[in-house]
Every structure is written in structure tokens, then in C-alpha cells.
Motif scaffolding. Structure first.
Motif, PDB file in Angstrom:
ATOM      1  N   PHE A  14       0.895  -1.164   0.000  1.00  0.00           N
ATOM      2  CA  PHE A  14       0.000   0.000   0.000  1.00  0.00           C
ATOM      3  C   PHE A  14       0.925   1.203   0.000  1.00  0.00           C
ATOM      4  N   VAL A  17       4.030   1.108   2.213  1.00  0.00           N
ATOM      5  CA  VAL A  17       3.886   0.046   3.225  1.00  0.00           C
ATOM      6  C   VAL A  17       3.837  -1.332   2.556  1.00  0.00           C
ATOM      7  N   ALA A  19       2.616  -4.777   3.180  1.00  0.00           N
ATOM      8  CA  ALA A  19       1.725  -5.490   4.110  1.00  0.00           C
ATOM      9  C   ALA A  19       1.849  -7.005   3.968  1.00  0.00           C
ATOM     10  N   ALA A  38       1.526  -9.446  15.751  1.00  0.00           N
ATOM     11  CA  ALA A  38       1.140  -8.216  16.455  1.00  0.00           C
ATOM     12  C   ALA A  38       0.252  -7.359  15.546  1.00  0.00           C
ATOM     13  N   ASN A  39      -0.311  -6.295  16.081  1.00  0.00           N
ATOM     14  CA  ASN A  39      -1.120  -5.391  15.267  1.00  0.00           C
ATOM     15  C   ASN A  39      -0.305  -4.866  14.090  1.00  0.00           C
ATOM     16  N   GLY A  40      -0.890  -4.909  12.905  1.00  0.00           N
ATOM     17  CA  GLY A  40      -0.218  -4.380  11.724  1.00  0.00           C
ATOM     18  C   GLY A  40       0.770  -5.353  11.086  1.00  0.00           C
ATOM     19  N   ALA A  41       0.805  -6.610  11.557  1.00  0.00           N
ATOM     20  CA  ALA A  41       1.782  -7.584  11.055  1.00  0.00           C
ATOM     21  C   ALA A  41       1.441  -8.106   9.659  1.00  0.00           C
ATOM     22  N   GLY A  42       0.176  -7.968   9.255  1.00  0.00           N
ATOM     23  CA  GLY A  42      -0.206  -8.419   7.915  1.00  0.00           C
ATOM     24  C   GLY A  42      -1.181  -9.584   7.898  1.00  0.00           C
ATOM     25  N   LYS A  43      -1.738  -9.923   9.042  1.00  0.00           N
ATOM     26  CA  LYS A  43      -2.652 -11.073   9.123  1.00  0.00           C
ATOM     27  C   LYS A  43      -3.919 -10.837   8.284  1.00  0.00           C
ATOM     28  N   THR A  44      -4.537  -9.672   8.500  1.00  0.00           N
ATOM     29  CA  THR A  44      -5.783  -9.373   7.783  1.00  0.00           C
ATOM     30  C   THR A  44      -5.529  -9.239   6.291  1.00  0.00           C
ATOM     31  N   THR A  45      -4.391  -8.656   5.936  1.00  0.00           N
ATOM     32  CA  THR A  45      -4.058  -8.500   4.515  1.00  0.00           C
ATOM     33  C   THR A  45      -4.002  -9.882   3.857  1.00  0.00           C
ATOM     34  N   HIS A 205      -5.209 -13.866  18.753  1.00  0.00           N
ATOM     35  CA  HIS A 205      -4.233 -13.217  19.630  1.00  0.00           C
ATOM     36  C   HIS A 205      -4.068 -13.996  20.933  1.00  0.00           C
TER      37      HIS A 205
HETATM   38  N1  LIG Z   1      -6.099  -0.416   2.887  1.00  0.00           N
HETATM   39  C1  LIG Z   1      -4.904  -0.128   3.401  1.00  0.00           C
HETATM   40  N2  LIG Z   1      -4.262   1.007   3.020  1.00  0.00           N
HETATM   41  C2  LIG Z   1      -3.043   1.313   3.514  1.00  0.00           C
HETATM   42  N3  LIG Z   1      -2.374   0.545   4.394  1.00  0.00           N
HETATM   43  C3  LIG Z   1      -2.961  -0.589   4.804  1.00  0.00           C
HETATM   44  C4  LIG Z   1      -4.256  -0.983   4.337  1.00  0.00           C
HETATM   45  N4  LIG Z   1      -4.581  -2.171   4.916  1.00  0.00           N
HETATM   46  C5  LIG Z   1      -3.550  -2.489   5.704  1.00  0.00           C
HETATM   47  N5  LIG Z   1      -2.584  -1.558   5.652  1.00  0.00           N
HETATM   48  C6  LIG Z   1      -1.286  -1.584   6.359  1.00  0.00           C
HETATM   49  O1  LIG Z   1      -0.710  -2.855   6.106  1.00  0.00           O
HETATM   50  C7  LIG Z   1      -0.066  -3.337   7.273  1.00  0.00           C
HETATM   51  C8  LIG Z   1      -0.678  -4.682   7.650  1.00  0.00           C
HETATM   52  O2  LIG Z   1      -1.999  -4.461   8.118  1.00  0.00           O
HETATM   53  P1  LIG Z   1      -2.996  -5.639   8.516  1.00  0.00           P
HETATM   54  O3  LIG Z   1      -4.333  -5.031   8.768  1.00  0.00           O
HETATM   55  O4  LIG Z   1      -2.924  -6.719   7.514  1.00  0.00           O
HETATM   56  O5  LIG Z   1      -2.358  -6.145   9.893  1.00  0.00           O
HETATM   57  P2  LIG Z   1      -2.966  -7.121  10.980  1.00  0.00           P
HETATM   58  O6  LIG Z   1      -1.875  -8.056  11.343  1.00  0.00           O
HETATM   59  O7  LIG Z   1      -4.228  -7.716  10.508  1.00  0.00           O
HETATM   60  O8  LIG Z   1      -3.250  -6.141  12.199  1.00  0.00           O
HETATM   61  P3  LIG Z   1      -4.425  -6.170  13.311  1.00  0.00           P
HETATM   62  O9  LIG Z   1      -4.089  -7.274  14.272  1.00  0.00           O
HETATM   63  O10 LIG Z   1      -4.315  -4.830  13.946  1.00  0.00           O
HETATM   64  O11 LIG Z   1      -5.730  -6.370  12.598  1.00  0.00           O
HETATM   65  C9  LIG Z   1      -0.224  -2.268   8.336  1.00  0.00           C
HETATM   66  O12 LIG Z   1       0.909  -1.462   8.327  1.00  0.00           O
HETATM   67  C10 LIG Z   1      -1.449  -1.506   7.865  1.00  0.00           C
HETATM   68  O13 LIG Z   1      -1.411  -0.169   8.312  1.00  0.00           O
END
Ligand SMILES: Nc1ncnc2c1ncn2[C@@H]1O[C@H](COP(=O)(O)OP(=O)(O)OP(=O)(O)O)[C@@H](O)[C@H]1O
Length: 269
Positions: A14, A17, A19, A38-45, A205
Motif C-alpha cells: 500500500f 507500506v 503489508a 502483532a497489530n499491523g503484522a499483515g494477518k488481515t491483509t 491473539h
Molecule cells: N487499505 C490499506 N491502506 C493502507 N495501508 C494498509 C491498508 N490495509 C492495511 N494496511 C497496512 O498494512 C499493514 C498490515 O496491516 P494488517 O491489517 O494486515 O495487519 P494485521 O496483522 O491484521 O493487524 P491487526 O491485528 O491490527 O488487525 C499495516 O501497516 C497496515 O497499516
């Protein structure tokens, strides 16, 4: 191993970034995989790319031998990958039974795994059977908004299962559930999914849940998988402890067990 899900060279950026960075995994049929980080690690992506909510910047995803990279979410659902979200996606003003009937109706109208449209009586019988399988039949006529959190979560997962997916992705199934209830809920969910032969990937988590229910852990850090191993191995991996578990509620206990901190060093607060 016959992989039901394969990701190869998967990347997602992104802007500046990253992800997801060079993710390569193969998940076998019937595996239960815990996704931690951890938060922001990329799991949701990662989950979003598998379910079609995000298109990878590069790389490929194969499901059941077929390239699904970049397909629309609805198409991927029809092929057999479903998801359930952290916050239960139920119709709050409808009863438990009616929620299931709506989900079955949607699955039928989209030609999901159910082969032919069900008659009303068949659909009702199926809704009742699913409610029994997820042990929520006693709440059948209760309006969803009045349900305890754990029961609403079970309803949500039961609704995701009406399409008879081959893979189910769950986002923190025990989030918002009391400590007393969490194992009971997971026992019900996991035994129902096992009976149905579903491959499960879930973001979590809570390391007690990971330890107890998954066969394999994928630990994410800054978009990369830093550990891919069974929980007994992953949860004492120094990198996992440093970058993933350290900040989680059970972090101190995990560090002590891995010999990375003296016993009774203090709280994680
Ligand atoms: N649509 C987007 N636009 C810009 N950056 C994004 C977007 N989606 C995710 N990111 C960035 O990509 C990285 C991974 O985010 P992601 O949501 O996959 O993490 P996560 O492990 O699921 O975190 P959480 O546990 O907080 O849900 C983070 O730095 C996030 O800010």
C-alpha cells in the motif's frame, strides 16, 4: 501433501507500506492453522487476499488446484472459501432460526455448494440441524440482539457454514468472549468443523487458544511469515516471542516457559 490452499510469492504493498512480503505456504486439507502476529503484522491483509477482498500486488493463490488470484469475493465464496468476522455479522432484529433461514436462502440463490434449491420444509429442517450441531438450538426463537456474545458468535459461524465451504477463515473467534466461555465455544466450533472436514485458518491473539486448537502456526511480522511450525515449536521460538507474543496477555508466561525470562518477572501490563 495434497494442498487445498497454496500461496506463492505473495506480495501486497500500500504505497510505501509492505503489508505482505513473499508469502509461500501450502495448507493441506483438514489442517487447522493459527495465524498470529502483532497489530499491523499483515494477518488481515493475508486473509483478505485469500478471500478476494484484496488483490495481491504480485504472486498467486491456488485453491483446490485452481488459480483464484484476484477473483471477486463472491466468486471465491462460491468456490468454497468462506469467512467469519471478528464482530458477528448477524441480523440483530431477527431470531436465531430466521438468521439461519436467511443465510440458507442466500446460499441457495447464489448456487453455493447446495446443489439444488431447497424447498421450504427442507430448508427449515436443515436450519434446525445446523442449530443443533452448533449447540444453539435452545436459542432458536430468540432475537439475535438479546443473545449472549458467545451464542451470537456460534450463530455467526453456523451461518458461514451453510454454504458448506471447504475452507473457513475465522477472525479472532473468541474475541469479546469471557475467559470462562472461550474453551467451551471453541470446543463446539472445532468439533463441528472437524466433523464437516473443513480446513480452518484463524487469526488469533489468544495463545491459549492457539496452543489448544491449532495444528500449525503461521507467525506474521512486518508482512512476512517468520515462523511456520506446530504450536509446541512456534510458541517457544525466540523470534515469535520477541515479535509476536511479547505484548500478548500470556506473553510473560510464554517467555518464562521458553527460558527467555526469569519466573515471576512481573506483569505484561
Ligand atoms: N487499505 C490499506 N491502506 C493502507 N495501508 C494498509 C491498508 N490495509 C492495511 N494496511 C497496512 O498494512 C499493514 C498490515 O496491516 P494488517 O491489517 O494486515 O495487519 P494485521 O496483522 O491484521 O493487524 P491487526 O491485528 O491490527 O488487525 C499495516 O501497516 C497496515 O497499516
Amino acid at each position: 501433501m495434497t494442498a487445498i490452499l497454496e500461496a506463492s510469492g505473495l506480495n501486497k504493498t500500500f504505497g510505501a507500506v509492505t503489508a505482505a512480503k513473499d508469502i509461500n505456504i501450502a495448507v493441506a486439507r483438514d489442517e487447522i492453522v493459527g495465524i498470529i502476529g502483532a497489530n499491523g503484522a499483515g494477518k488481515t491483509t493475508f486473509v483478505n487476499m485469500v478471500t478476494g477482498w484484496l488483490t495481491p500486488t504480485s504472486g498467486a493463490i491456488r485453491f483446490d488446484g485452481r488459480d483464484i488470484t484476484g477473483l471477486a469475493p463472491r466468486r471465491i465464496t462460491r468456490l468454497g472459501i468462506c469467512r467469519s468476522f471478528q464482530v458477528a455479522q448477524v441480523f440483530m432484529t431477527a431470531t436465531v432460526f430466521d438468521n439461519l433461514m436467511i443465510a440458507l436462502g442466500i446460499a441457495d440463490s447464489h448456487g453455493l455448494a447446495v446443489l439444488k434449491p431447497l424447498r421450504l420444509a427442507e430448508r427449515e429442517a436443515r436450519a434446525d440441524a445446523i442449530l443443533r450441531r452448533y449447540r444453539i438450538h435452545e436459542y432458536r426463537d430468540q432475537v439475535a440482539s438479546t443473545l449472549p456474545q458467545g451464542i451470537r458468535k456460534l450463530l455467526d459461524i453456523a451461518m458461514a457454514m451453510v454454504a458448506e465451504p471447504k475452507i473457513l477463515l475465522l477472525d479472532e473467534p473468541t474475541s469479546g468472549i469471557s475467559v470462562e466461555e472461550k474453551f467451551g465455544l471453541m470446543d463446539i466450533v472445532m468439533s463441528a468443523l472437524k466433523e464437516d472436514g473443513v480446513t480452518v485458518l484463524f487469526v488469533e491473539h489468544d495463545m491459549e487458544i492457539v496452543e489448544r486448537y491449532v495444528g500449525r502456526v503461521l507467525a506474521f511480522y512486518q508482512g512476512e511469515i517468520i515462523c511456520d511450525a506446530p504450536p509446541a515449536q512456534a510458541l517457544i521460538d525466540p523470534k515469535v516471542i520477541e515479535f509476536v507474543i511479547g505484548d500478548e496477555p500470556q506473553g510473560q508466561a510464554m517467555r518464562e516457559r521458553a527460558g527467555l525470562a526469569p519466573a515471576g518477572e512481573g506483569s505484561d501490563a
